[in-house]
Design a protein around this motif. Sequence first.
Motif, mmCIF file in Angstrom:
data_model
loop_
_atom_site.group_PDB
_atom_site.id
_atom_site.type_symbol
_atom_site.label_atom_id
_atom_site.label_comp_id
_atom_site.label_asym_id
_atom_site.label_seq_id
_atom_site.Cartn_x
_atom_site.Cartn_y
_atom_site.Cartn_z
ATOM 1 N N TRP A 15 -53.320 -44.922 4.242
ATOM 2 C CA TRP A 15 -53.083 -43.571 3.725
ATOM 3 C C TRP A 15 -53.889 -43.262 2.471
ATOM 4 O O TRP A 15 -53.746 -42.183 1.907
ATOM 5 C CB TRP A 15 -51.590 -43.371 3.443
ATOM 6 N N ASN A 16 -54.713 -44.195 2.009
ATOM 7 C CA ASN A 16 -55.443 -43.952 0.761
ATOM 8 C C ASN A 16 -56.916 -43.623 0.989
ATOM 9 O O ASN A 16 -57.723 -43.690 0.066
ATOM 10 C CB ASN A 16 -55.309 -45.149 -0.184
ATOM 11 N N THR A 17 -57.260 -43.269 2.225
ATOM 12 C CA THR A 17 -58.605 -42.809 2.532
ATOM 13 C C THR A 17 -58.519 -41.792 3.659
ATOM 14 O O THR A 17 -57.593 -41.857 4.480
ATOM 15 C CB THR A 17 -59.521 -43.985 2.928
ATOM 16 N N GLY A 18 -59.440 -40.862 3.687
ATOM 17 C CA GLY A 18 -59.416 -39.843 4.723
ATOM 18 C C GLY A 18 -59.922 -40.378 6.052
ATOM 19 O O GLY A 18 -60.619 -41.388 6.108
ATOM 20 N N PRO A 19 -59.604 -39.707 7.168
ATOM 21 C CA PRO A 19 -60.091 -40.132 8.476
ATOM 22 C C PRO A 19 -61.598 -39.918 8.602
ATOM 23 O O PRO A 19 -62.167 -39.022 7.969
ATOM 24 C CB PRO A 19 -59.321 -39.234 9.451
ATOM 25 N N ALA A 20 -62.252 -40.727 9.433
ATOM 26 C CA ALA A 20 -63.709 -40.637 9.599
ATOM 27 C C ALA A 20 -64.134 -39.271 10.109
ATOM 28 O O ALA A 20 -65.239 -38.802 9.799
ATOM 29 C CB ALA A 20 -64.181 -41.739 10.551
ATOM 30 N N MET A 39 -61.420 -38.279 -1.395
ATOM 31 C CA MET A 39 -60.422 -37.916 -0.391
ATOM 32 C C MET A 39 -59.734 -36.603 -0.756
ATOM 33 O O MET A 39 -59.595 -35.696 0.062
ATOM 34 C CB MET A 39 -59.386 -39.034 -0.260
ATOM 35 N N LEU A 40 -59.294 -36.485 -2.012
ATOM 36 C CA LEU A 40 -58.608 -35.262 -2.437
ATOM 37 C C LEU A 40 -59.550 -34.064 -2.450
ATOM 38 O O LEU A 40 -59.142 -32.944 -2.121
ATOM 39 C CB LEU A 40 -57.977 -35.470 -3.814
ATOM 40 N N ALA A 41 -60.821 -34.300 -2.796
ATOM 41 C CA ALA A 41 -61.788 -33.197 -2.789
ATOM 42 C C ALA A 41 -61.995 -32.684 -1.374
ATOM 43 O O ALA A 41 -62.042 -31.464 -1.130
ATOM 44 C CB ALA A 41 -63.108 -33.657 -3.393
#
Length: 248
Positions: free
Chosen positions: A229-234, A1-3
């Motif tokens: 909030w701990n994963t990015g959107p698709a 996610m951060l990458a």
Amino acid sequence: MLADLTATGPAASVVVLNPGNGDAPFDAAWRARADVLRGGTTATGEKTKVLGYVHTDHGNRDAAAVKASVDNYLKAPDGRLHVDGIFFDVVSRDCGPGNATRDHYAELRGYVEDAMHAVDPVVSALVVNNPGTAIADCYLETGHRTADVFVTYEDTYAAYTGGGWLGGNVFGPLDGYRAGSELDPSGTAFWHLVHEVPDADAMRATLRTAFDRGAGYAYATGAAMPNPWNTGPAWEFRSQTDHAATLG
């Protein structure tokens, strides 16, 4: 996610980092992530603002414990700032008797500003309050303002497009819910966070709706509770930041 977030251009305007509900050590690895994120350039040519997460239990958490969490981010062993401010979560939306609750949050804002200025006297601190719903207008009163930005919506897409929107970002005892634009000369005082957004088309509609409702910041994700909030959107971050840039 951060990458994925780090590689996004234009970059996000604001990123909240939350190690261990705000109380795990903001160690060298976290500080390095924050430094990289702060290097991103937004659609308006500014750098990404990174905030440390601190929970407040609607003003009931002991003030010393809240300040210790703030220190976790702002008093790094290397004597440098690696964040641009603090995101206070689980914030009360009510003024409290004699504005006592409001004044508690105003004190916390001052604590953040003083701690950051002690490290860098010219730095501009960014403080966010998250009640997750419309907030009493006393929180934006001149001379007593508790934050630069207020999250005035945090809930599902279904609620956002249905009956979950209360009709404004602020409320007062005499005039009910209202947009609050008269309290927001910069146009950036309000932030809407919407989860369980079904697809990219709905994401774009969410951003348009947020800005129409007076938000200066908006974020939409398809992720769901208990922690969206701990994963990015698709649809990934780039399509959202690109679309936000087209809306102004």
